[in-house]
Design a protein around this motif. Structure first.
Motif, PDB file in Angstrom:
ATOM      1  N   PHE A   1       0.838  -1.203   0.000  1.00 34.19           N
ATOM      2  CA  PHE A   1       0.000   0.000   0.000  1.00 34.19           C
ATOM      3  C   PHE A   1       0.871   1.250   0.000  1.00 34.19           C
ATOM      4  CE2 PHE A   1       1.017  -0.823   4.374  1.00 34.19           C
ATOM      5  CZ  PHE A   1       1.116   0.426   4.979  1.00 34.19           C
ATOM      6  N   ALA A   2       0.253   2.336  -0.452  1.00 33.69           N
ATOM      7  CA  ALA A   2       0.898   3.649  -0.405  1.00 33.69           C
ATOM      8  C   ALA A   2       0.173   4.504   0.622  1.00 33.69           C
ATOM      9  CB  ALA A   2       0.836   4.316  -1.778  1.00 33.69           C
ATOM     10  N   THR A   3       0.912   5.404   1.254  1.00 36.93           N
ATOM     11  CA  THR A   3       0.338   6.270   2.284  1.00 36.93           C
ATOM     12  C   THR A   3       0.303   7.712   1.791  1.00 36.93           C
ATOM     13  OG1 THR A   3       1.166   4.862   4.069  1.00 36.93           O
ATOM     14  CG2 THR A   3       0.593   7.124   4.644  1.00 36.93           C
ATOM     15  N   GLY A   4      -0.866   8.331   1.943  1.00 37.48           N
ATOM     16  CA  GLY A   4      -1.001   9.757   1.667  1.00 37.48           C
ATOM     17  C   GLY A   4      -1.113  10.505   2.980  1.00 37.48           C
ATOM     18  N   GLU A   5      -0.520  11.678   3.054  1.00 39.36           N
ATOM     19  CA  GLU A   5      -0.467  12.406   4.327  1.00 39.36           C
ATOM     20  C   GLU A   5      -0.931  13.834   4.149  1.00 39.36           C
ATOM     21  OE1 GLU A   5       2.949  11.934   7.143  1.00 39.36           O
ATOM     22  OE2 GLU A   5       3.237  14.093   6.767  1.00 39.36           O
ATOM     23  N   VAL A   6      -1.561  14.370   5.195  1.00 39.83           N
ATOM     24  CA  VAL A   6      -1.831  15.801   5.248  1.00 39.83           C
ATOM     25  C   VAL A   6      -1.710  16.259   6.697  1.00 39.83           C
ATOM     26  CG1 VAL A   6      -4.342  15.542   5.548  1.00 39.83           C
ATOM     27  CG2 VAL A   6      -3.411  17.670   4.618  1.00 39.83           C
ATOM     28  N   SER A   7      -1.088  17.412   6.871  1.00 39.28           N
ATOM     29  CA  SER A   7      -1.078  18.080   8.163  1.00 39.28           C
ATOM     30  C   SER A   7      -2.166  19.146   8.149  1.00 39.28           C
ATOM     31  CB  SER A   7       0.282  18.731   8.423  1.00 39.28           C
ATOM     32  OG  SER A   7       0.197  19.611   9.529  1.00 39.28           O
ATOM     33  N   PHE A   8      -2.934  19.212   9.229  1.00 36.34           N
ATOM     34  CA  PHE A   8      -3.977  20.230   9.318  1.00 36.34           C
ATOM     35  C   PHE A   8      -3.449  21.533   9.900  1.00 36.34           C
ATOM     36  CE2 PHE A   8      -6.428  16.324   9.038  1.00 36.34           C
ATOM     37  CZ  PHE A   8      -7.443  16.684   8.166  1.00 36.34           C
ATOM     38  N   GLU A   9      -2.162  21.589  10.215  1.00 38.09           N
ATOM     39  CA  GLU A   9      -1.619  22.781  10.864  1.00 38.09           C
ATOM     40  C   GLU A   9      -1.652  23.998   9.951  1.00 38.09           C
ATOM     41  OE1 GLU A   9       2.171  21.726  12.469  1.00 38.09           O
ATOM     42  OE2 GLU A   9       1.329  20.220  13.847  1.00 38.09           O
ATOM     43  N   ASP A  10      -1.524  23.764   8.640  1.00 34.56           N
ATOM     44  CA  ASP A  10      -1.603  24.880   7.691  1.00 34.56           C
ATOM     45  C   ASP A  10      -2.782  24.734   6.743  1.00 34.56           C
ATOM     46  OD1 ASP A  10       0.557  26.515   8.484  1.00 34.56           O
ATOM     47  OD2 ASP A  10       1.971  25.110   7.579  1.00 34.56           O
ATOM     48  N   GLN A  11      -3.714  23.867   7.064  1.00 35.27           N
ATOM     49  CA  GLN A  11      -4.904  23.685   6.225  1.00 35.27           C
ATOM     50  C   GLN A  11      -5.807  24.915   6.379  1.00 35.27           C
ATOM     51  OE1 GLN A  11      -8.470  22.843   6.795  1.00 35.27           O
ATOM     52  NE2 GLN A  11      -8.593  22.787   4.554  1.00 35.27           N
ATOM     53  N   GLY A  12      -6.249  25.453   5.255  1.00 35.37           N
ATOM     54  CA  GLY A  12      -6.920  26.746   5.242  1.00 35.37           C
ATOM     55  C   GLY A  12      -8.029  26.938   6.261  1.00 35.37           C
ATOM     56  N   ARG A  13      -9.115  26.183   6.131  1.00 33.82           N
ATOM     57  CA  ARG A  13     -10.268  26.398   7.005  1.00 33.82           C
ATOM     58  C   ARG A  13      -9.915  26.072   8.464  1.00 33.82           C
ATOM     59  NH1 ARG A  13     -15.937  26.183   6.710  1.00 33.82           N
ATOM     60  NH2 ARG A  13     -16.674  27.036   8.691  1.00 33.82           N
ATOM     61  N   SER A  14      -9.093  25.070   8.671  1.00 37.70           N
ATOM     62  CA  SER A  14      -8.704  24.704  10.031  1.00 37.70           C
ATOM     63  C   SER A  14      -7.980  25.862  10.709  1.00 37.70           C
ATOM     64  CB  SER A  14      -7.800  23.464  10.006  1.00 37.70           C
ATOM     65  OG  SER A  14      -8.450  22.373   9.394  1.00 37.70           O
TER      66      SER A  14
END
Length: 469
Positions: free
Chosen positions: A372-385
């Motif tokens: 499997f492949a892993t996709g990542e996101v940090s919410f620290e710079d996510q716009g609405r967050s």
């Protein structure tokens, strides 16, 4: 002692037992609902709903204390009235329990029996010492109970479980929470945000249900901002002195720490309620924990006309799963020997913390490396967050390298409970990551963070393909 004959006997009138009864009746057979304890379901009385009421109060308190970054200043000291908090928790809890009791009361009196049931033989039950029930099929939906290890039992009323929290008239000053699972994290953080001095003592680094080491480490650091979190501790001594409890525990660094608490909230797991059933009087095959061996799809115990549903089977102790299992068990019991496998919904798990934790589909710990492949996101710079100042979080999504099908996700972050449903639907529909990215994402919403994670997974797939070439 009276004797009753019925097609299906259901032991337990909770989140699995009630749907089992309705399914059996819908199949056109006679059914008897047996309950020895209080009516109202674990979820409504001591589980899902009162805990969310406490968490809602905690969220209000936490939000009120963190308005200054928006330029909104609350003059004076924020006062949390523990008595008022617990009064609302209990009054709303009782209202919700009342709805369940109304549902039970609507069942014909001839279809209900009060008392604890025990097996006399495979198809004969004794209920409350006053009634014998001969049933063609039996559904065991007796639920589960909190486990209290022996070292804490000696503390008497200073050792409590989650059930006891919702009977408080006021909030305590200081509490230790033993166990860093879902209940321990939820209640520990809620109490901390309501002004209680909280120490959560975990073992082996557990943080709720998480298995992804990267997400788990991020969550651990996040929760340390809310309460004292010893995720890898060993409790060495527990002693009651008056109305206080002294605990000695060794932390991750090996240092021995002593502290004193008003209560110890024990969240060390739950066990199926089989103690009263006298299963030794049956020919059911039991495992080493005394649990009947059964088929997790049909819920049937061996070849017997006995079906186990809900928390009693220990598979997925969640309300919607218990209801699904109850309906399947009731239908199979009614139609025995013709049984049909249960088609389970996509796995979904939510921890109602701040930020929330969610898991959908395959757990990271169960996936085979290299597949499997892993996709990542940090919410620290996510716009609405960031706009809402709820920009704490990290998500991993897992995608099959061959089929590109979405497999699962683990994360901590804002609006986790809502994003979890989108992913559970995608999983149940067997969508690929490419199809998911074709779906609409409005702007600006937190869900755009999910899109970033999916795009990152596509990039990881492409990198893996290039490497393989």
């Amino acid at each position: 002692m009276q004797t009753i004959q019925t097609d299906v006997a259901i032991i337990g009138a909770g989140s699995a037992g009630l749907p089992a009864y309705r399914a059996a009746k819908a199949a056109g057979v006679s059914a008897l609902l047996i309950e020895g304890g209080p009516h109202g379901t674990t979820c409504a009385r001591v589980g899902c709903m009162p805990s969310k009421l406490l968490i809602a109060a905690a969220e209000a308190a936490h939000a009120a204390a963190h308005t200054a970054p928006f330029g909104v200043h609350v003059d004076g000291v924020i006062r949390i009235d523990g008595r008022e908090v617990m009064q609302r928790v209990k009054s709303e809890r009782d209202r919700l329990v009342g709805f369940v009791i109304d549902s039970v009361n609507s069942i014909p009196s001839g279809d209900k029996l009060s008392g604890y049931a025990r097996f006399i033989d495979n198809g004969l039950l004794e209920v409350g010492g006053h009634t014998l029930v001969r049933a063609r099929s039996i559904v065991i939906a007796t639920g589960s109970s909190p486990v209290i290890p022996p070292q804490y039992r000696a503390l008497g009323d200073r050792a409590i479980v989650n059930d006891d929290v919702f009977e408080w008239s006021d909030l305590p000053r200081k509490i230790a929470v033993v166990g860093a699972g879902v209940i321990g994290i939820e209640l520990g953080q809620a109490l901390a945000h309501l002004g209680v001095d909280v120490t959560v003592i975990g073992a082996r680094g557990r943080v709720g249900p998480l298995t992804d080491p990267v997400i788990k480490a991020y969550a651990e650091q996040t929760f340390r901002k809310s309460f004292r979190f010893e995720a890898r501790a060993t409790v060495e001594s527990v002693v009651r002195e008056g109305d206080e409890v002294h605990i000695g525990f060794r932390n991750e660094a090996g240092a021995l720490i002593h502290d004193t608490f008003d209560y110890v909230l024990v969240t060390a797991g739950r066990k199926p309620n089989f103690d009263r059933l006298a299963l030794e009087n049956t020919s059911l095959v039991l495992d080493d924990q005394g649990v009947p061996v059964y088929d997790p799809l049909t819920l049937q115990a061996g070849k017997h006309p006995v079906f186990i549903a809900g928390d009693a089977n220990g598979v997925l102790p969640l309300l919607h799963e218990a209801a699904d299992e109850g309906r399947a068990a009731g239908a199979n019991a009614a139609r025995f020997p013709h049984v049909t496998p249960l088609i389970r919904r996509a796995p979904i798990s939510v921890l109602f913390s701040d930020p929330g934790i969610a898991m959908v589909g395959a757990r990271h710990g169960d996936l085979k490396p290299g597949t499997f492949a892993t996709g990542e996101v940090s919410f620290e710079d996510q716009g609405r967050s960031r706009v809402m100042l709820k920009n704490t979080g990290l998500m991993h999504v897992y995608v099959d390298r061959q089929s590109r099908q979405f497999l699962g996700a683990e994360w901590i972050g804002p609006d986790a409970e809502h994003i979890a449903h989108l992913l559970a639907w995608a999983l149940q529909m067997k969508l690929t990551v490419d199809t998911m990215l074709e779906m609409p994402f409005y702007h600006p919403v937190v869900e755009e963070g999910l899109r970033t994670a999916l795009r990152n997974a596509v990039a990881a797939l492409q990198a893996a393909e290039l490497q393989a070439a």
